[in-house]
Design an enzyme around this catalytic site. Structure first.
Site, PDB file in Angstrom:
ATOM      1  N   SER A 126       0.800  -1.227   0.000  1.00  0.00           N
ATOM      2  CA  SER A 126       0.000   0.000   0.000  1.00  0.00           C
ATOM      3  C   SER A 126       0.828   1.271   0.000  1.00  0.00           C
ATOM      4  O   SER A 126       0.404   2.268  -0.573  1.00  0.00           O
ATOM      5  CB  SER A 126      -0.987   0.057   1.150  1.00  0.00           C
ATOM      6  OG  SER A 126      -0.855  -0.938   2.050  1.00  0.00           O
ATOM      7  N   HIS A 177       1.285   4.647   4.463  1.00  0.00           N
ATOM      8  CA  HIS A 177       0.303   5.239   3.557  1.00  0.00           C
ATOM      9  C   HIS A 177       0.606   6.723   3.350  1.00  0.00           C
ATOM     10  O   HIS A 177       0.659   7.194   2.208  1.00  0.00           O
ATOM     11  CB  HIS A 177      -1.103   5.076   4.114  1.00  0.00           C
ATOM     12  CG  HIS A 177      -1.651   3.691   3.981  1.00  0.00           C
ATOM     13  ND1 HIS A 177      -2.996   3.426   4.017  1.00  0.00           N
ATOM     14  CD2 HIS A 177      -1.047   2.488   3.808  1.00  0.00           C
ATOM     15  CE1 HIS A 177      -3.196   2.129   3.866  1.00  0.00           C
ATOM     16  NE2 HIS A 177      -2.019   1.533   3.743  1.00  0.00           N
TER      17      HIS A 177
END
Length: 192
Positions: A126, A177
């Site tokens: 991610s 992230h």
């Protein structure tokens, strides 16, 4: 731009880097669940363990980007890559796309090492995928003519939703992230 209508054969031919990354995701996931090898070996040697990275196991800044903890984790990240990666691979070319993807993942993992405890362990792509979002945002800000208004709105909306989900879902590496997104944005600014 983000709708996939190609056959599998055309997809593999047109987007070899995205295809290769997804194949690595799937291959490593299968190696962690099939009884061919000791399942734990890949996690022990490829996970991002902050303590081991600080002790010199630098490959752990890259390898966690290809490891996933569960089928749903691997599937969601691979699906996101298949959805948003091809357009960027087409715009940038394979080599530059791979550089942006890996560099975003490394930036996310370096931030995780710097900001999370030494005992922190992390896997997942991610951070690199958020890096792709960051690169798209940089294109929207600095190269307005490269994306249509509709595609820009899709990217911004999905980026906002993804950021909100980052703070809602449990067991998310928030640091990866956020810094993947920031890293991708900076890479988009410097590597147009």
């Amino acid at each position: 731009m983000f709708t996939r209508t190609e056959s599998l054969q055309d997809f593999l031919r047109l987007y070899p880097i995205v295809s290769l990354i997804v194949a690595i995701h799937l291959g490593l996931y299968l190696l962690t669940i099939l009884p061919i090898f000791p399942n734990y070996w890949f996690y022990e040697h490829f996970s991002g363990v902050n303590l081991y990275i600080m002790e010199g196991e630098i490959w752990r800044l890259i390898t966690p980007t290809f490891m996933h903890t569960s089928f749903s984790h691997m599937l969601f990240n691979s699906f996101s890559l298949v959805l948003f990666g091809p357009a960027l691979e087409r715009l940038l070319g394979g080599s530059k796309f791979l550089f942006i993807y890996l560099a975003s993942g490394v930036i996310a993992n370096i931030a995780t090492v710097m900001l999370e405890p030494l005992s922190y362990t992390h896997v997942g792509s991610s951070g690199a995928i958020f890096g792709l979002f960051g690169y798209y945002i940089a294109m929207i800000v600095f190269q307005k003519n490269r994306l249509s208004k509709e595609n820009s709105q899709i990217i911004i909306t999905l980026c906002i939703v993804s950021l909100i989900m980052t703070f809602i879902q449990p067991n998310i590496n928030i640091t990866a992230h956020l810094f993947g997104l920031l890293g991708g944005f900076l890479l988009g600014y410097f590597f147009k």
